[in-house]
Enzyme design. Structure first.
Site, PDB file in Angstrom:
ATOM      1  N   SER A  56      97.296  53.509 -58.626  1.00 15.38           N
ATOM      2  CA  SER A  56      98.315  53.034 -59.579  1.00 15.38           C
ATOM      3  C   SER A  56      98.258  51.517 -59.619  1.00 15.38           C
ATOM      4  O   SER A  56      97.936  50.876 -58.614  1.00 15.38           O
ATOM      5  CB  SER A  56      99.718  53.471 -59.138  1.00 15.38           C
ATOM      6  OG  SER A  56     100.719  52.792 -59.894  1.00 15.38           O
TER       7      SER A  56
ATOM      8  N   TYR B 271     106.092  53.727 -52.687  1.00 17.29           N
ATOM      9  CA  TYR B 271     105.083  54.257 -53.618  1.00 17.29           C
ATOM     10  C   TYR B 271     103.940  53.259 -53.782  1.00 17.29           C
ATOM     11  O   TYR B 271     102.757  53.623 -53.695  1.00 17.29           O
ATOM     12  CB  TYR B 271     105.740  54.556 -54.973  1.00 17.29           C
ATOM     13  CG  TYR B 271     104.782  55.073 -56.023  1.00 17.29           C
ATOM     14  CD1 TYR B 271     104.248  56.351 -55.947  1.00 17.29           C
ATOM     15  CD2 TYR B 271     104.398  54.260 -57.093  1.00 17.29           C
ATOM     16  CE1 TYR B 271     103.367  56.822 -56.909  1.00 17.29           C
ATOM     17  CE2 TYR B 271     103.525  54.720 -58.069  1.00 17.29           C
ATOM     18  CZ  TYR B 271     103.012  56.000 -57.969  1.00 17.29           C
ATOM     19  OH  TYR B 271     102.136  56.454 -58.922  1.00 17.29           O
TER      20      TYR B 271
END
Ligand code: NDP
Length: 248
Positions: free
Chosen positions: A144, A158
């Protein structure tokens, strides 16, 4: 759904292939000629729908339940997929979870869950898959852009998992170069899936993307197909942002 036969004769495993980006990658690899296995955590209906879509388009696919955060389940799922396909040429680690909380409210359980699926699952899964992965094969990790930046609060854990994914990808690229196994990380920006934020946060995020929109799952799948295919033979150890410019 026909695209090409660039992956004809290849066998691909896509983790988390029941929904979102993973489902799109599975469909695209199959459309390019690969025989595909997908894993899923619990959503059998969605997994079966991905398989049905591939079969209706003339492809071959199988769905296997495997919890990426559970070592035994992940290993069993990889073994079952290898047996179903007769080995792998392409391994796509896509399964992932995102839970957003500022550090004051964050919990040990959420930290463990996110690292369990997003990082440990890749480590366990790759070690289980390697004996079945052909020389010259491809490993694609879905990271990501949050690996390199914190676009909003509450994204620390995350983001840390996705920074770890980038680290794994770089290291594995070196480790596996002698087998000509190419390892690369796709780092999506905001993509329209069940995981994407909604409401005010979605509006703010959208405005932060130079292209002015979230990406479509097919826009990640196309890049995965490129990295899995015959035009990407000299790319390894890279992280590729596919993000509408949000990381600029
Ligand atoms: P979705 O929530 O739409 O789908 C997640 C997929 O992962 C599902 O197939 C789900 O299976 C599977 N999955 C979740 N937990 C597990 C588990 N424990 N074991 C096995 N499979 C599991 O997510 P996205 O498609 O949006 O995300 C896919 C990847 O892309 C993730 O790694 C995510 O971090 C990354 N990403 C997504 C972005 C976005 O904006 N959407 C941006 C950047 C990166 P089931 O259906 O059974 O629940």
């Amino acid at each position: 759904m026909s695209h090409s036969n660039a992956l004809g004769g290849k066998k691909a495993l896509v983790t988390g292939g029941s929904r979102g980006i993973g489902s799109a990658i599975a469909k695209r690899l199959a459309a390019d000629g690969a025989e595909v296995a997908i894993t899923y955590a619990g959503n059998k209906t969605a997994a079966d729908a991905t398989v049905a879509a591939i079969e209706q388009a003339g492809g071959k696919a199988v769905a296997i339940q495997a919890d990426a955060s559970d070592d035994a389940s992940q290993r069993a799922g990889i073994e079952a997929a290898a047996a179903a396909l007769g080995g792998f040429d392409i391994l796509v680690h896509n399964a992932g979870v995102a839970e957003f909380a500022a550090i004051e409210e964050d919990t040990d359980e959420s930290f463990a869950r996110q690292f369990g699926v997003n990082v440990r699952g890749l480590h366990v899964g790759t070690r289980a898959a390697l004996p079945h992965l052909s020389d010259g094969g491809r490993i694609i990790l879905i990271g990501s852009v949050a690996a390199d930046r914190a676009p909003f609060g509450g994204i620390s854990t995350y983001g840390a998992t996705k920074a770890a994914v980038a680290g794994l990808g770089r290291g594995w690229a070196k480790d596996l170069a002698s087998r000509n196994i190419l390892v690369n990380v796709i780092q999506p920006g905001p993509i329209e899936t069940d995981m994407a934020p909604t409401g005010d946060l979605a509006d703010a995020l959208r405005q932060s993307v130079p292209l002015g929109r979230f990406g479509a799952v097919e826009e990640i799948a196309g890049v995965a197909a490129f990295l899995a295919g015959p035009d990407a033979t000299f790319i390894t150890g890279t992280t590729l942002n596919v993000d509408g410019g949000v990381s600029l």
